[in-house]
Scaffold this motif. Structure first.
Motif, PDB file in Angstrom:
ATOM      1  N   LYS A   1      32.689  41.932  49.367  1.00 21.34           N
ATOM      2  CA  LYS A   1      33.781  41.130  49.929  1.00 21.34           C
ATOM      3  C   LYS A   1      33.600  40.973  51.438  1.00 21.34           C
ATOM      4  O   LYS A   1      33.803  39.885  51.987  1.00 21.34           O
TER       5      LYS A   1
ATOM      6  N   PRO B   1      45.130  37.659  37.146  1.00 17.05           N
ATOM      7  CA  PRO B   1      45.034  37.489  38.607  1.00 17.05           C
ATOM      8  C   PRO B   1      45.278  38.787  39.387  1.00 17.05           C
ATOM      9  O   PRO B   1      44.603  39.046  40.379  1.00 17.05           O
TER      10      PRO B   1
ATOM     11  N   LYS C   1      38.878  43.020  43.543  1.00 13.58           N
ATOM     12  CA  LYS C   1      38.282  42.445  44.752  1.00 13.58           C
ATOM     13  C   LYS C   1      38.493  43.367  45.949  1.00 13.58           C
ATOM     14  O   LYS C   1      37.637  43.476  46.817  1.00 13.58           O
ATOM     15  N   ASN C   2      39.624  44.061  45.961  1.00 15.20           N
ATOM     16  CA  ASN C   2      39.932  44.950  47.083  1.00 15.20           C
ATOM     17  C   ASN C   2      39.532  46.397  46.826  1.00 15.20           C
ATOM     18  O   ASN C   2      39.772  47.255  47.667  1.00 15.20           O
TER      19      ASN C   2
ATOM     20  N   GLN D   1      42.192  41.051  38.923  1.00 12.70           N
ATOM     21  CA  GLN D   1      41.072  40.545  39.720  1.00 12.70           C
ATOM     22  C   GLN D   1      41.276  40.840  41.206  1.00 12.70           C
ATOM     23  O   GLN D   1      40.322  41.203  41.902  1.00 12.70           O
ATOM     24  N   GLU D   2      42.492  40.680  41.689  1.00 20.12           N
ATOM     25  CA  GLU D   2      42.773  40.963  43.098  1.00 20.12           C
ATOM     26  C   GLU D   2      42.573  42.445  43.399  1.00 20.12           C
ATOM     27  O   GLU D   2      41.999  42.803  44.437  1.00 20.12           O
ATOM     28  N   ASP D   3      43.035  43.308  42.504  1.00 22.98           N
ATOM     29  CA  ASP D   3      42.819  44.747  42.676  1.00 22.98           C
ATOM     30  C   ASP D   3      41.330  45.071  42.715  1.00 22.98           C
ATOM     31  O   ASP D   3      40.882  45.883  43.528  1.00 22.98           O
TER      32      ASP D   3
END
Length: 72
Positions: A27, A11, A18-19, A14-16
């Motif tokens: 995004k 998680p 996505k940003n 994936q967050e890294d």
């Protein structure tokens, strides 16, 4: 066995991703679509499925090598 709790890195990776700059424009398109659909008050049949899948494809592409690198 170790008493240390294992933390799933997926998680966070994936967050890294996505940003990250790699997925930033995708995004933004997804977020813009969400705003349009949310503000439409049910007067549109538009969904953000295509934008969502594009974002997830970018995140998966970015995260896959990083996730597998954490495996023992």
């Amino acid at each position: 066995m170790s008493d240390e709790e294992v933390v799933d890195p997926m998680p966070l990776i994936q967050e890294d991703c996505k940003n990250s700059h790699h997925c930033h424009s995708i995004k933004d398109k997804f977020e813009e679509c969400n705003i349009r659909v949310t503000n439409a008050d049910g007067s549109t049949e538009e969904t953000c499925v295509e934008e969502f899948f594009d974002l997830m494809e970018c995140v998966d592409h970015c995260a896959s090598d990083k996730i597998f690198a954490t495996l023992k």
